[in-house]
Write a protein that holds these residues in place. Structure first.
Motif: not given
Length: 127
Positions: A32-40, A99-106, A125-126
């Protein structure tokens, strides 16, 4: 027959190669400390999200999305209590995705009782 120094060199090179392959798909572990971050994430890479939870009062985390574009949920979340099985002990839930395909999810998680008011929200944000 290989010389001992050649055999050691081959073992070292094999270990380095295996480590490099494993590193490219190493799971991402967040809280939860990583919330609101963009993760690749790379396609095929997994993510484990551990969130604090107190299940004694019937509270738990719920995934708000019904559909995901790039991620797949890897089964039901796992739960743990920090102090053995003591009733009322704080604990956690771990959610796993791949991650099953390239793209973005929240990913949006809501902490609440079923059919009750949301007490807390965390987002990731993934990409």
């Amino acid at each position: 027959m290989l010389l001992p120094s050649t055999a050691r060199l081959l073992c070292l090179l094999t270990a380095l190669l295996l480590a490099a392959c494993a590193g490219s798909r190493a799971p991402l572990i967040v809280s939860d400390l990583d919330a609101d971050r963009e993760l690749a994430l790379r396609v095929g890479q997994s993510i484990a999200i551990t969130l604090p939870a107190d299940h004694a009062g019937g509270h738990g985390w719920q995934l708000a999305q019904r559909t995901l574009e790039a991620l797949a949920l890897d089964g039901a979340p796992t739960t743990m209590q920090e102090s053995g099985n003591a009733s009322g002990a704080p604990g956690s839930e771990t959610w796993r995705f791949t991650a099953v395909r390239a793209g973005q999810d929240e990913l949006r998680f809501e902490y609440r009782r079923a059919y009750a008011e949301t007490l807390r929200v965390v987002r990731y944000r993934i990409t």
